[in-house]
Design a protein around this motif. Structure first.
Motif, PDB file in Angstrom:
ATOM      1  N   TYR A 258       0.883  -1.096   0.069  1.00  0.00           N
ATOM      2  CA  TYR A 258      -0.013  -0.082   0.127  1.00  0.00           C
ATOM      3  C   TYR A 258       0.815   1.438   0.079  1.00  0.00           C
ATOM      4  N   ASN A 259       2.161   1.197   0.568  1.00  0.00           N
ATOM      5  CA  ASN A 259       2.913   2.429   0.568  1.00  0.00           C
ATOM      6  C   ASN A 259       3.432   2.750  -0.800  1.00  0.00           C
ATOM      7  N   ASP A 260       3.616   1.614  -1.756  1.00  0.00           N
ATOM      8  CA  ASP A 260       3.845   1.954  -3.090  1.00  0.00           C
ATOM      9  C   ASP A 260       2.761   2.700  -3.816  1.00  0.00           C
ATOM     10  N   ALA A 261       1.447   2.228  -3.561  1.00  0.00           N
ATOM     11  CA  ALA A 261       0.490   2.871  -4.332  1.00  0.00           C
ATOM     12  C   ALA A 261       0.054   4.220  -3.752  1.00  0.00           C
ATOM     13  N   LEU A 262       0.480   4.555  -2.531  1.00  0.00           N
ATOM     14  CA  LEU A 262      -0.184   5.574  -1.689  1.00  0.00           C
ATOM     15  C   LEU A 262      -0.064   6.981  -2.459  1.00  0.00           C
ATOM     16  N   PRO A 263       1.505   7.215  -2.715  1.00  0.00           N
ATOM     17  CA  PRO A 263       1.292   8.496  -3.472  1.00  0.00           C
ATOM     18  C   PRO A 263       0.611   8.690  -4.708  1.00  0.00           C
ATOM     19  N   ILE A 264       0.424   7.732  -5.666  1.00  0.00           N
ATOM     20  CA  ILE A 264      -0.405   7.943  -6.737  1.00  0.00           C
ATOM     21  C   ILE A 264      -2.036   7.890  -6.474  1.00  0.00           C
ATOM     22  N   ALA A 265      -2.544   7.251  -5.464  1.00  0.00           N
ATOM     23  CA  ALA A 265      -3.639   7.244  -5.129  1.00  0.00           C
ATOM     24  C   ALA A 265      -4.046   8.366  -4.320  1.00  0.00           C
ATOM     25  N   ALA A 266      -3.020   9.159  -3.570  1.00  0.00           N
ATOM     26  CA  ALA A 266      -3.193  10.344  -3.123  1.00  0.00           C
ATOM     27  C   ALA A 266      -3.546  11.238  -4.012  1.00  0.00           C
ATOM     28  N   GLY A 267      -2.741  11.314  -5.153  1.00  0.00           N
ATOM     29  CA  GLY A 267      -2.841  12.233  -6.267  1.00  0.00           C
ATOM     30  C   GLY A 267      -4.176  12.343  -6.930  1.00  0.00           C
ATOM     31  N   PHE A 268      -4.645  11.131  -7.002  1.00  0.00           N
ATOM     32  CA  PHE A 268      -6.225  10.843  -7.492  1.00  0.00           C
ATOM     33  C   PHE A 268      -7.189  11.582  -6.697  1.00  0.00           C
ATOM     34  N   LEU A 269      -6.994  11.204  -5.246  1.00  0.00           N
ATOM     35  CA  LEU A 269      -8.108  11.718  -4.346  1.00  0.00           C
ATOM     36  C   LEU A 269      -7.798  13.103  -4.276  1.00  0.00           C
ATOM     37  N   ALA A 270      -6.611  13.554  -4.326  1.00  0.00           N
ATOM     38  CA  ALA A 270      -6.801  15.133  -4.264  1.00  0.00           C
ATOM     39  C   ALA A 270      -7.035  15.751  -5.542  1.00  0.00           C
ATOM     40  N   VAL A 271      -7.279  15.240  -6.727  1.00  0.00           N
ATOM     41  CA  VAL A 271      -8.223  15.948  -7.798  1.00  0.00           C
ATOM     42  C   VAL A 271      -9.545  15.795  -7.415  1.00  0.00           C
ATOM     43  N   LEU A 272     -10.036  14.740  -6.802  1.00  0.00           N
ATOM     44  CA  LEU A 272     -11.478  14.739  -6.443  1.00  0.00           C
ATOM     45  C   LEU A 272     -11.722  15.573  -5.446  1.00  0.00           C
ATOM     46  N   ALA A 273     -10.708  15.751  -4.368  1.00  0.00           N
ATOM     47  CA  ALA A 273     -11.156  16.445  -3.310  1.00  0.00           C
ATOM     48  C   ALA A 273     -11.132  18.096  -3.867  1.00  0.00           C
ATOM     49  N   ALA A 274     -10.501  18.462  -4.673  1.00  0.00           N
ATOM     50  CA  ALA A 274     -10.352  19.905  -4.971  1.00  0.00           C
ATOM     51  C   ALA A 274     -11.689  20.179  -5.894  1.00  0.00           C
ATOM     52  N   HIS A 275     -12.080  19.209  -6.661  1.00  0.00           N
ATOM     53  CA  HIS A 275     -13.526  19.361  -7.288  1.00  0.00           C
ATOM     54  C   HIS A 275     -14.701  19.809  -6.222  1.00  0.00           C
ATOM     55  N   GLU A 276     -14.614  18.887  -5.297  1.00  0.00           N
ATOM     56  CA  GLU A 276     -15.850  18.947  -4.525  1.00  0.00           C
ATOM     57  C   GLU A 276     -15.711  20.366  -3.540  1.00  0.00           C
ATOM     58  N   ILE A 277     -14.722  20.484  -3.198  1.00  0.00           N
ATOM     59  CA  ILE A 277     -14.294  21.678  -2.422  1.00  0.00           C
ATOM     60  C   ILE A 277     -14.455  23.088  -3.012  1.00  0.00           C
ATOM     61  N   GLY A 278     -14.329  22.954  -4.534  1.00  0.00           N
ATOM     62  CA  GLY A 278     -14.633  24.057  -5.466  1.00  0.00           C
ATOM     63  C   GLY A 278     -16.291  24.039  -5.267  1.00  0.00           C
ATOM     64  N   HIS A 279     -16.934  23.085  -5.343  1.00  0.00           N
ATOM     65  CA  HIS A 279     -18.364  23.210  -5.285  1.00  0.00           C
ATOM     66  C   HIS A 279     -18.892  23.840  -3.977  1.00  0.00           C
ATOM     67  N   TRP A 280     -18.226  23.310  -3.011  1.00  0.00           N
ATOM     68  CA  TRP A 280     -18.752  23.625  -1.599  1.00  0.00           C
ATOM     69  C   TRP A 280     -18.484  25.075  -1.338  1.00  0.00           C
TER      70      TRP A 280
END
Length: 503
Positions: A258-280
């Motif tokens: 999971y440590n290997d996948a964490l940086p890329i998964a965090a990048g995907f989640l950062a994009v999703l979070a930015a999108h929803e924060i913009g709406h909010w």
């Protein structure tokens, strides 16, 4: 040299761009200086992108510094025109004569009908017959009838509608000002029991609809909130799985990595979070309540984004546009920044090795890659920084949500700018295009099914559903739709070859 097909496509794109700008100029003329300034803002906003892709199609490649210079210059000119527009609007407001308008002829203020709040006798209101089928109590109906006047909305007919009533008549004055005044009068007399909608009927004439406030959007229930949390957890899992696939292993069969996948998964989640924060953030600014986001997980790219419901009535189409646009704008800026930074950090020996032909899968990504990476794209395999892949997939997620269909962000943007009728047609056209795209990409079928079953309906009308957003918002909406297209549409083989993508 260009082939005949590619030349035709370039000509059509240029004609479409000129047509859009010409249509905007035509619409701006009735508003005089204000309209022209707003139109110039639209031109300034779109010009750098049209110039970049026009030169790109002609084989002239701007470097990254030139692109940034164009964007900074356009932003500065846009801000300057905005200040001129505000000054012109202020001058126009100061010069506006203090008179009432009756049937297109000006009536001196002292001769205008007096409102019901004046100490003198109120003006005689049109007599609207009470219809037995109306669900509104007679006393409330008479009170509602009393808010209309010959200087706001001359009501001529009452028609039962659902649990309320439709009032047909003639609108007197600017739609937003009239709606604000009548809504305040309704709230003063009957409190929070009814809502007043100003919409266009089938013959495009303004009508008022009064509905009980019990029909307002409801807050999410406990089971719905639990579902949103479950979908969030599932999306986190699929983001890790997508990261594992990109790195060449199955995450669910290798949980210890999971440590290997964490940086890329965090990048995907950062994009999703930015999108929803913009709406909010924009919803908070306009005092609109939103539901929790219902994420749509997918193992291919982590997530298709989220479905978010409005839990408040929207006052006007400006608010609908602002909230719908803010999400893709925030997610798109984060994704584009990741892509450009990733391309800039890419070098031989970078973590990911991608076949160069992959860059021909997107006009936008291929263009930026050609500008930043240059001759490196001529190699069969290109070494890229992980941020390149994260930004690329983030742009795809943003573009998918900008499709002009139903309650997707793109559908809401089109509904805000052009109205419900055009938004409905755009939704049908989008589904047809997705059906055709299914022949080349099965993801298109998946997304079409999501739209049909979850997102196909238009957003409910705003309280003032007649007043259109200003030209600056219209230009931003067109820019968003344009970037959606250049993100999802691939380069033609001929153009990709001339760019040196893949040798």
């Amino acid at each position: 040299m260009f082939t005949a097909t590619e030349t035709s496509v370039i000509v059509l794109i240029l004609l479409a761009a000129v047509g859009i700008l010409g249509w905007g100029f035509y619409r701006s003329q009735p508003f005089g200086k204000l309209g022209i300034l707003a139109w110039l803002q639209s031109v300034v906003l779109m010009a750098p992108w049209l110039l970049f892709f026009g030169l790109f199609a002609a084989g002239v490649y701007l470097n990254l510094v030139s692109i940034l210079f164009l964007l900074v210059a356009a932003a500065g000119l846009y801000i300057f025109l905005g200040s001129q527009l505000r000054a012109a609007a202020k001058d126009a407001q100061l010069q506006k004569p203090t008179s009432a308008v009756e049937n297109g002829n000006e009536i001196p203020k002292e001769a205008a009908p007096q409102s019901e709040n004046t100490p003198n006798a109120p003006p005689e209101l049109p007599q609207i017959p009470t219809i037995e089928l109306l669900s509104i109590p007679d006393l409330d109906l008479k009170t509602i009838q009393g808010i209309f006047g010959i200087d706001t909305f001359f009501a001529t007919e009452t028609i039962p509608y659902q649990e309320g009533a439709i009032f047909k008549g003639n609108l007197r004055g600017e739609a937003q000002a009239v709606h604000t005044r009548l809504s305040a009068a309704l709230n003063e007399r009957l409190g929070d029991r009814y809502r007043l909608f100003l919409v266009a009927n089938q013959d495009e004439k303004p009508v008022f609809i009064v509905l009980p406030s019990r029909n307002d959007p409801k807050s999410s229930t406990i089971p719905q909130k639990v579902l949103a949390i479950i979908l969030l957890l599932a999306t986190i899992a699929t983001c890790f799985e997508a990261a594992g696939i990109l790195m060449g292993f199955d995450f669910f069969n290798n949980l210890n990595r999971y440590n290997d996948a964490l940086p890329i998964a965090a990048g995907f989640l950062a994009v999703l979070a930015a999108h929803e924060i913009g709406h909010w953030l924009l919803a908070l600014r306009h005092n609109i309540r939103l539901s929790l986001p219902y994420f749509i997980p997918t193992w291919q790219i982590g997530s298709f984004g989220a479905i978010t419901r409005f839990e408040s009535l929207l006052p006007n189409r400006n608010v609908l546009f602002d909230i719908a646009f803010a999400g893709p704008a925030a997610g798109g800026i984060v994704s584009l920044s990741m892509l450009v930074i990733g391309l800039s950090l890419s070098h031989p020996g970078s973590f990911f090795q991608i076949p160069a032909q992959f860059f021909s899968g997107s006009i936008l990504v291929g263009s930026l890659a050609r500008v930043v990476l240059g001759s490196a794209l001529q190699q069969p395999i290109v070494d890229v920084h992980p941020l390149t892949v994260i930004g690329w997939l983030g742009l795809v997620i943003t573009a998918i949500n900008l499709m002009p269909a139903g309650q997707l962000d793109g559908g809401r943007i089109v509904q805000a700018i052009y109205g419900r009728q055009i938004a409905s047609r755009a939704g049908v056209a989008t589904l047809i295009v997705l059906a055709i795209a299914t022949l080349a990409n099965p993801l298109a079928l998946y997304w079409a099914i999501v739209i049909v079953f979850l997102q196909r309906d238009l957003e409910r009308p705003c309280l003032n559903d007649i007043t259109e957003p200003d030209d600056a918002r219209a230009a931003l909406g067109l820019l968003a739709l344009f970037l959606m297209l250049v993100t999802l549409i691939p380069l033609s083989p001929g153009l990709a070859g001339r760019l040196g993508i893949g040798g």
